[in-house]
Design an enzyme around this catalytic site. Sequence first.
Site, mmCIF file in Angstrom:
data_model
loop_
_atom_site.group_PDB
_atom_site.id
_atom_site.type_symbol
_atom_site.label_atom_id
_atom_site.label_comp_id
_atom_site.label_asym_id
_atom_site.label_seq_id
_atom_site.Cartn_x
_atom_site.Cartn_y
_atom_site.Cartn_z
ATOM 1 N N ASP A 203 0.926 -1.207 0.188
ATOM 2 C CA ASP A 203 0.021 0.211 -0.026
ATOM 3 C C ASP A 203 0.971 1.140 -0.125
ATOM 4 O O ASP A 203 2.192 1.005 0.326
ATOM 5 C CB ASP A 203 -0.688 -0.059 1.275
ATOM 6 C CG ASP A 203 -1.781 1.313 1.421
ATOM 7 O OD1 ASP A 203 -2.268 1.404 0.370
ATOM 8 O OD2 ASP A 203 -1.412 2.005 2.374
ATOM 9 N N ASP B 83 -1.701 -0.703 6.275
ATOM 10 C CA ASP B 83 -1.783 -0.196 7.731
ATOM 11 C C ASP B 83 -3.339 0.206 7.809
ATOM 12 O O ASP B 83 -3.784 0.629 9.202
ATOM 13 C CB ASP B 83 -0.941 0.696 8.022
ATOM 14 C CG ASP B 83 -1.131 2.066 7.461
ATOM 15 O OD1 ASP B 83 -1.466 2.165 6.248
ATOM 16 O OD2 ASP B 83 -0.740 3.088 7.877
ATOM 17 N N ASP C 206 -6.988 -1.466 3.793
ATOM 18 C CA ASP C 206 -6.033 -2.767 3.569
ATOM 19 C C ASP C 206 -6.489 -4.090 4.094
ATOM 20 O O ASP C 206 -5.795 -5.263 3.620
ATOM 21 C CB ASP C 206 -4.914 -2.568 3.945
ATOM 22 C CG ASP C 206 -4.301 -0.849 3.289
ATOM 23 O OD1 ASP C 206 -4.544 -0.938 2.114
ATOM 24 O OD2 ASP C 206 -3.601 -0.187 4.161
#
Length: 766
Positions: free
Chosen positions: A458, A657, A661
């Site tokens: 990410d 995080d 996600d």
Amino acid sequence: MAQVMAKPASQSKKTSSVTSAAENGKSTKLDRNGHQNKNGLAQSNGHLKQVQQQNVTCSVAHAVRGRVRYRIPRLLSDPNYARRLEVLVSSAEGVTDVRIKRSAASIAIAYKVGAISDAKMRSHLASLIQLAASNLVPVELAAKSKPEPEPEEQESSPWAGLKLPVLATALSVLGGPLGLPVPAALVAGTIAITSWPVAKRAWDAIRNERRLNIDFLDFSAIAITTLQGQFLTPSLMLCLIEIGDAIRERTARSSARQTLDLLDSLAEFVWVERDGEKQEIPIKEVQRGDTVIVYPGEQIPVDGRILRGKATIDEQKLTGESMPAVKEPGQEVYASTLVRDGQIYIVAERVGNETRAGACISLMQQAPVHDTRIENYAAKIADRAVVPTILLAGVVFGATRSFARAAAVLTLDFATGIRVSVPTTVLAALTSAARRGILIRSGRALEQFAKVDTFVFDKTGTLTQGDIAVVCVKTVNGMSGDRVLQLAASAEQRLTHPLASALVRYAEQQDVAILSRDEWNYEVGLGVRAEIDGQIVLVGSKRFLQQEGVCLQCLYEEHPDLQTGSLIYVASEGELRGVVQYTDPLRPESKEVIQTLQQMGMEVHMLTGDNWKRANSASAKLGIPEACIHAEAFPETKANVVRELHESGRTVAFIGDGINDSAALAYADLSISFGNGSDIARETADVVLMRNDLQGLVEAIALARQSMGLIHQNTAIVAVPNLAGLLIAGTVGLNPLAATVINNGSSVIAGVNGLRPLLNSSAPHS
């Protein structure tokens, strides 16, 4: 477009005053104790002097009977202060609930109504806010204040099962080699009781699975040697079996995921407007069509559209967008996002797990659940060796009529040593990783780390810092850069918007003095107007300065490269003085880690909910190929990308995080998050980087590969001596005690070899 935040629109303040959003929606001037003055202004200069002498700046962001929310900028930068404050306020008489949100620099306090007046309670709370800044309250109190779990709630230790095997071994040594008068019946009875779990597992396998397993071999050898009076041999076997099981249990994590509910991560109560009246109700009672009121520093509890009000909303944990967005009537907002500033009324369209954040959790729970234990090599080898070993023991007994020699054959199995050495190696590796600040939850996760060939990152908060940082200051009209920065930081001081915090932080780093701010006014989503050094200073977006009649043409003539970009505009006395350029910077270690992974043969992808322009800019700096970039990705898109990579035959690790996600984390072969990530991301992740440093990935891969190498090495250490022993036992014969020495000796050597990851581990950096 740059925005800066403060209090709700059109509220001018002095530094000594604090504002309360009262029940009637009007602004009311309060002193630090929560008292309203007759003229609605701050108290006298004497009071101003008293407030300025205090260590902590605070303001009442919202207050109703029985509940008050304070905004305390110090909460952002001082976790110890936050812990002390929570302890002090929680222990105050009459307080029923305390909720601190450090990201919003706020504390919400609920207290009993009637026992004490609101004014006295707020006066007492104000004094506690100041007291928490002193060292009179130890930080350790925070830990002590947490209730200990009830004894029945505590998990039993995996080592508890060693008591009986150790007792049996001690009795065998006392009555055997030491020759003490220990009754044989007592030793045999202890061994029988201790071996009951082994016998039960063997019987269950025969009855339920119609097969003979390693427990059958173990129990057979234990029974034969015990009946022959050779108590030391079965006692040692039981010790090793229990040690292996205990270590394996210690390194395992339950495969049943904890049931997650979006409502668990939100506030317990919310404000709604029903029949023209405001009321606070439990969040689980909110229904579609309700008008929900969200104040500064609170999370939005529903998906819906804004009826009235205007606010700056931080959506990073849900969408991955690093910059807070300004939302106005008619625009959609989502549960779990944070209102940085402003106050909004929302008509609830989706509640609970029907919201977008709730859908992320549902998608995560539908993901396949993997066995979280490492591959049981011992079981595989044992299952294949059980029948040949029994046949060989039968042949030896038929040829020699010696139970002892048959028992020796049964004792020389491969699985006992491997059952000890494999989990020992895993436990050593997990301990070594923990010392480096890497929490690996299970043996399976360690194994997957050694197999991973594709990393999916990410972007926001993972490859980037997830926090706004000032890049540079550009000036016009002859003003120096330090002066432009000083004016901007002085206007933005003590505001909770990320841009305001970044400006003040950068000014402090540059040793630029922060000046006092007199009258100031903030407009949500636009900027702040403040009186500094007798000058009217404007700090905010391009639209804000244009509305105020400030000409910006001189900026583009001197700095044509600044036509676009992330900029905060600064003006004084009606003239533009410069701009402050900001960005969400990459983590210092991101580029090096990406390059290292690529050199190791890994394929690296980047997923982000951010736009393509920012995604391509970040990927160019990191060296990630364009084909491996996935921008403007919703949570379900992230999960699909991970799933497609997995289905193509790749072993995929995903690092993220945020709530957005969680689904991708659940679908990955290996999921990784940070210690400061969202609760849901941490719960979903197999690995948590507690130091919030991507270098932990490289360290974990090296450790995992070393551990897998040791496991295969230990298999050879156990197999070779036991094969030689079987050859001897099947030909010239072997005493059962000698067979136990060979079997247990190889197990001990393999177990000690498995501890090697601990020898080169280092404590985590501070």
